[in-house]
Write a protein that holds these residues in place. Structure first.
Motif, PDB file in Angstrom:
ATOM      1  N   GLU A   1       0.817  -1.217   0.000  1.00 31.05           N
ATOM      2  CA  GLU A   1       0.000   0.000   0.000  1.00 31.05           C
ATOM      3  C   GLU A   1       0.852   1.269   0.000  1.00 31.05           C
TER       4      GLU A   1
ATOM      5  N   ALA B   1      -0.769   2.308  -5.410  1.00 31.91           N
ATOM      6  CA  ALA B   1      -2.131   2.725  -5.038  1.00 31.91           C
ATOM      7  C   ALA B   1      -2.864   3.166  -6.292  1.00 31.91           C
ATOM      8  N   GLU B   2      -4.110   2.781  -6.378  1.00 35.97           N
ATOM      9  CA  GLU B   2      -4.941   3.168  -7.517  1.00 35.97           C
ATOM     10  C   GLU B   2      -5.974   4.201  -7.057  1.00 35.97           C
ATOM     11  N   PRO B   3      -5.968   5.367  -7.685  1.00 30.86           N
ATOM     12  CA  PRO B   3      -6.959   6.368  -7.288  1.00 30.86           C
ATOM     13  C   PRO B   3      -8.365   5.950  -7.731  1.00 30.86           C
ATOM     14  N   VAL B   4      -9.344   6.585  -7.118  1.00 33.79           N
ATOM     15  CA  VAL B   4     -10.743   6.275  -7.433  1.00 33.79           C
ATOM     16  C   VAL B   4     -10.991   6.539  -8.914  1.00 33.79           C
TER      17      VAL B   4
ATOM     18  N   THR C   1      -9.836   4.651 -11.422  1.00 33.60           N
ATOM     19  CA  THR C   1      -8.863   3.954 -12.273  1.00 33.60           C
ATOM     20  C   THR C   1      -8.439   2.664 -11.599  1.00 33.60           C
ATOM     21  N   TYR C   2      -9.384   1.786 -11.394  1.00 31.97           N
ATOM     22  CA  TYR C   2      -9.103   0.502 -10.766  1.00 31.97           C
ATOM     23  C   TYR C   2      -8.806  -0.548 -11.829  1.00 31.97           C
TER      24      TYR C   2
ATOM     25  N   TRP D   1      -5.266  -7.003  -9.055  1.00 29.21           N
ATOM     26  CA  TRP D   1      -4.881  -6.295  -7.826  1.00 29.21           C
ATOM     27  C   TRP D   1      -4.426  -7.291  -6.751  1.00 29.21           C
TER      28      TRP D   1
END
Length: 151
Positions: free
Chosen positions: A42, A46-49, A51-52, A58
């Motif tokens: 972590e 990290a993937e921002p909201v 862009t998952y 994951w």
């Protein structure tokens, strides 16, 4: 029987300093690596909201990162741990040797020699400066300062 018991006790009391017990659970009892970067998945990825990636990707990335970090560390410590321990042991032995056989004797020698110099320096100060300052103090002892407040 009593002699054997006391001999056994003596052997227990006289322990070799180099073979002390090692704690395999708490490997940093003095907390010297408390400030070392502790990197987790972590902290790096990290993937921002919005862009998952896929959930499977994951989870696989997390597992791959964690396992590869763990095994790379273990592999590096297995390959380089003992040679580096020998090198660091040699370096600290060299530092100890230099400190014991060079630094401390030089400091002691310096302190002995500086004592002689300090006596000569003290003699010069008392011979030349004391009369000068005593004369200056007698000259300045007659100076009077008067403060007046004018309104």
């Amino acid at each position: 029987m009593a002699e054997e018991q006391t001999e056994l006790e003596e052997r227990i009391i006289i322990k070799d300093q180099h073979t002390k017990e090692i704690d395999l659970v708490n490997r940093d009892p003095k907390r010297i690596n408390e400030d070392v970067v502790k990197v987790d998945f972590e902290d790096v990825i990290a993937e921002p909201v919005g862009t998952y990636s896929f959930d499977g990707v994951w989870k696989a990335s997390y597992t791959t990162f964690t396992v590869s970090k763990y095994w790379c560390y273990r592999l590096l410590s297995a390959i380089l741990g003992i040679p580096l321990a020998v090198i660091w042991g040699f370096i600290f032995a060299l530092i100890s040797f230099c400190h014991i056989w060079a630094v401390v004797p030089c400091i002691k020698s310096y302190l002995i020699e500086i004592q002689c110099v300090s006596r000569i320096y003290s003699l010069c100060i008392h011979t030349f400066c004391d009369p000068l300052f005593e004369a200056l103090s007698k000259i300045c002892s007659n100076i009077r300062v008067a403060l007046r407040k004018e309104i």
